[in-house]
Write a protein that holds these residues in place. Structure first.
Motif, PDB file in Angstrom:
ATOM      1  N   SER A  68       1.678  52.420  53.120  1.00 45.71           N
ATOM      2  CA  SER A  68       1.586  52.201  51.740  1.00 45.71           C
ATOM      3  C   SER A  68       2.055  50.797  51.421  1.00 45.71           C
ATOM      4  CB  SER A  68       2.245  53.526  50.504  1.00 45.71           C
ATOM      5  OG  SER A  68       2.459  52.878  49.529  1.00 45.71           O
ATOM      6  N   VAL A  69       3.497  50.268  52.221  1.00 39.96           N
ATOM      7  CA  VAL A  69       4.714  49.165  51.853  1.00 39.96           C
ATOM      8  C   VAL A  69       4.261  48.284  52.448  1.00 39.96           C
ATOM      9  CG1 VAL A  69       6.724  48.780  52.264  1.00 39.96           C
ATOM     10  CG2 VAL A  69       6.433  51.074  51.483  1.00 39.96           C
ATOM     11  N   VAL A  70       3.725  48.211  54.078  1.00 42.23           N
ATOM     12  CA  VAL A  70       3.617  47.023  54.319  1.00 42.23           C
ATOM     13  C   VAL A  70       1.550  46.761  54.319  1.00 42.23           C
ATOM     14  CG1 VAL A  70       2.461  45.877  56.821  1.00 42.23           C
ATOM     15  CG2 VAL A  70       4.917  47.874  56.518  1.00 42.23           C
ATOM     16  N   ASP A  71       0.730  47.134  53.876  1.00 39.81           N
ATOM     17  CA  ASP A  71      -0.765  46.559  53.631  1.00 39.81           C
ATOM     18  C   ASP A  71      -0.528  46.578  52.597  1.00 39.81           C
ATOM     19  OD1 ASP A  71      -0.897  48.143  56.286  1.00 39.81           O
ATOM     20  OD2 ASP A  71      -2.473  49.405  55.542  1.00 39.81           O
ATOM     21  N   ASP A  72       0.760  46.706  51.426  1.00 38.23           N
ATOM     22  CA  ASP A  72       0.866  45.925  50.407  1.00 38.23           C
ATOM     23  C   ASP A  72       1.708  44.921  49.549  1.00 38.23           C
ATOM     24  OD1 ASP A  72      -0.633  45.965  47.411  1.00 38.23           O
ATOM     25  OD2 ASP A  72       1.680  47.020  46.454  1.00 38.23           O
ATOM     26  N   ILE A  73       2.522  45.276  49.449  1.00 39.20           N
ATOM     27  CA  ILE A  73       3.630  44.892  49.343  1.00 39.20           C
ATOM     28  C   ILE A  73       4.003  43.481  50.269  1.00 39.20           C
ATOM     29  CG2 ILE A  73       6.146  44.829  49.157  1.00 39.20           C
ATOM     30  CD1 ILE A  73       5.695  46.948  47.835  1.00 39.20           C
ATOM     31  N   GLY A  74       4.511  43.777  51.596  1.00 36.46           N
ATOM     32  CA  GLY A  74       4.319  42.739  53.232  1.00 36.46           C
ATOM     33  C   GLY A  74       5.765  43.575  53.474  1.00 36.46           C
ATOM     34  N   VAL A  75       6.594  42.762  54.129  1.00 37.24           N
ATOM     35  CA  VAL A  75       8.073  42.722  54.891  1.00 37.24           C
ATOM     36  C   VAL A  75       8.231  41.548  55.231  1.00 37.24           C
ATOM     37  CG1 VAL A  75       8.043  45.843  54.895  1.00 37.24           C
ATOM     38  CG2 VAL A  75       7.604  44.321  56.768  1.00 37.24           C
ATOM     39  N   ASP A  76       9.729  41.102  55.413  1.00 35.37           N
ATOM     40  CA  ASP A  76       9.917  40.361  56.173  1.00 35.37           C
ATOM     41  C   ASP A  76      10.960  40.222  56.630  1.00 35.37           C
ATOM     42  OD1 ASP A  76       8.675  37.917  54.241  1.00 35.37           O
ATOM     43  OD2 ASP A  76       9.814  38.478  52.465  1.00 35.37           O
ATOM     44  N   ALA A  77      11.420  41.361  57.015  1.00 28.58           N
ATOM     45  CA  ALA A  77      12.507  42.026  57.703  1.00 28.58           C
ATOM     46  C   ALA A  77      12.424  43.577  58.146  1.00 28.58           C
ATOM     47  CB  ALA A  77      13.880  41.842  57.620  1.00 28.58           C
ATOM     48  N   VAL A  78      12.610  44.496  58.546  1.00 31.55           N
ATOM     49  CA  VAL A  78      12.657  46.163  58.752  1.00 31.55           C
ATOM     50  C   VAL A  78      14.118  46.166  59.506  1.00 31.55           C
ATOM     51  CG1 VAL A  78      11.626  48.034  60.364  1.00 31.55           C
ATOM     52  CG2 VAL A  78      10.013  46.174  59.045  1.00 31.55           C
ATOM     53  N   LYS A  79      14.518  47.554  58.607  1.00 32.49           N
ATOM     54  CA  LYS A  79      15.502  48.094  59.548  1.00 32.49           C
ATOM     55  C   LYS A  79      15.732  49.412  60.284  1.00 32.49           C
ATOM     56  CE  LYS A  79      19.881  50.970  59.304  1.00 32.49           C
ATOM     57  NZ  LYS A  79      19.551  52.178  58.827  1.00 32.49           N
ATOM     58  N   THR A  80      15.404  49.755  61.127  1.00 29.96           N
ATOM     59  CA  THR A  80      15.725  51.093  61.486  1.00 29.96           C
ATOM     60  C   THR A  80      16.837  51.794  61.616  1.00 29.96           C
ATOM     61  OG1 THR A  80      15.508  50.643  63.878  1.00 29.96           O
ATOM     62  CG2 THR A  80      13.800  51.218  62.357  1.00 29.96           C
ATOM     63  N   GLY A  81      17.428  53.138  61.195  1.00 30.63           N
ATOM     64  CA  GLY A  81      18.111  54.348  60.981  1.00 30.63           C
ATOM     65  C   GLY A  81      17.976  55.369  61.981  1.00 30.63           C
ATOM     66  N   MET A  82      18.794  56.424  61.243  1.00 31.94           N
ATOM     67  CA  MET A  82      18.388  57.422  61.537  1.00 31.94           C
ATOM     68  C   MET A  82      16.357  57.763  62.522  1.00 31.94           C
ATOM     69  SD  MET A  82      18.662  61.310  60.233  1.00 31.94           S
ATOM     70  CE  MET A  82      18.169  63.325  60.333  1.00 31.94           C
TER      71      MET A  82
END
Length: 270
Positions: A68-82
Motif C-alpha cells: 500500500s505504501v511503496v506502490d503509491d507513495i514510494g520510499v527514499d529509505a527503509v528502517k527495520t526493527g522488531m
C-alpha cells in the motif's frame, strides 16, 4: 504547493508505551526532517516496566501494508526493527528485495527490549543473518545483539572487530557497532565499512531513561540517508541527535523512561 519531504518507511513492532518501536521511529523521523510511514509487524503491550505481551500480525496484513505504501507513495529509505519470528524475517526480506534499486535499508536487529524481554524467537536470529543482513545498507547492532547476529561469542574487544567483519562478509555494506552498553564516561560507536573504521564519541549521559535508543538512532540514520547524506555523514548526524535525546530522557511510569525525541524543539538537552 509545498514540496513533500523525503519519505522513510519503518517496518517494526508497536510499543504501546510510546518509547520505542514504531512510535519512536516516527517521532525520530519527524524530528530529523522526513515523512515517516509504517508497516507494523507486531503489537506489544508494553510500558516503562517491561513487555507484558506481544502478538505478531498475519503475513498478509504485513504485506498489504508494505505494498500500500511503496506502490503509491514510494520510499527514499527503509528502517527495520522488531521482526519477531523466522517466518516474519523471511517475509520482510522478500518484500525488501522488491524495493527499487538504490533505496537504502537500515537494519536494527532487535532481539531484546531495554527491560530484558525477548522480542525475537530463538530460531529467528539465524534467519536475520541469512536473509536480512545481506540486504542491509547499515546494520546497527548493540553489544547484546552483535554476537548473536554474527554467530560469534564476544569475549574480547577483538571479537567485536571479528564480528563486524563477519557481518560485512555476510553482505552488510556498513556495520555500526553501538557502544551504549559499555562502561565508562564516553559512549563510542564504531562504523565499519569498505576500508573504513570510524569512531563516533559522545559523553555518556548520567540518565537511566534510555528506552527506545536503538530504534531512534536507526530511524535517524535512515532519515539522513533519505535526505542525501552518505553513510558516515548520516551516522554522525544521527549520533549527535541521539546523544541529545538520551541526555534529555525523562521519567515516565515506574520504570525506565524514554529518550526525548523532541529535545531540539525544547531548545536544550538539559
Amino acid at each position: 504547493m509545498t514540496t513533500a519531504p523525503p519519505r522513510v518507511l519503518t517496518i517494526a513492532g508497536s510499543d504501546s508505551g510510546g518509547g520505542a518501536g514504531i512510535q519512536a521511529d516516527l517521532k525520530s523521523m519527524l524530528a530529523n526532517g522526513v515523512h515517516g510511514m509504517s508497516v507494523l509487524t507486531a503489537i506489544t503491550a508494553q510500558n516503562s516496566i517491561g513487555v507484558q505481551g506481544a502478538w505478531e500480525l498475519p503475513p498478509e496484513q504485513v504485506e498489504a501494508q508494505f505494498r500500500s505504501v511503496v506502490d503509491d507513495i514510494g520510499v527514499d529509505a527503509v528502517k527495520t526493527g522488531m521482526l519477531a519470528s523466522a517466518p516474519m524475517v523471511r517475509l520482510v526480506a522478500s518484500l525488501l528485495r522488491t524495493l527499487p534499486a538504490g533505496v537504502p535499508v537500515v537494519v536494527d536487529p532487535v532481539s531484546v527490549s531495554k527491560h530484558g524481554d525477548a522480542l525475537l524467537a530463538e530460531d529467528a536470529m539465524a534467519a536475520v543473518r541469512a536473509e536480512i543482513v545481506p540486504l542491509a545498507t547499515v546494520l546497527t547492532p548493540n553489544l547484546t545483539e552483535l554476537g548473536p547476529v554474527a554467530g560469534i561469542e564476544l569475549r574480547t574487544p577483538e571479537d567485536r572487530e571479528l564480528a563486524a567483519k563477519t557481518l560485512l562478509d555476510a553482505g552488510a555494506r556498513w556495520v555500526l557497532v553501538k557502544g551504549g552498553h559499555d562502561a565508562g564516561p564516553v559512549s563510542v560507536d564504531v562504523l565499519h565499512g569498505p576500508g573504513v573504521r570510524t569512531e563516533y564519541s559522545a559523553p555518556r549521559a548520567d540518565n537511566r531513561h534510555t528506552h527506545g535508543t536503538g530504534c531512534t538512532l536507526a530511524s535517524a540514520i535512515a532519515s539522513y540517508l533519505a535526505r542525501g547524506y552518505d553513510v558516515p555523514g548520516a551516522v554522525g548526524a544521527a549520533k549527535e541527535y541521539i546523544s541529545g535525546a538520551v541526555a534529555a530522557g525523562f521519567a515516565l511510569g515506574g520504570g525506565i523512561g524514554p529518550v526525548d525525541h523532541a529535545w531540539r524543539f525544547r531548545g536544550s538537552a538539559s
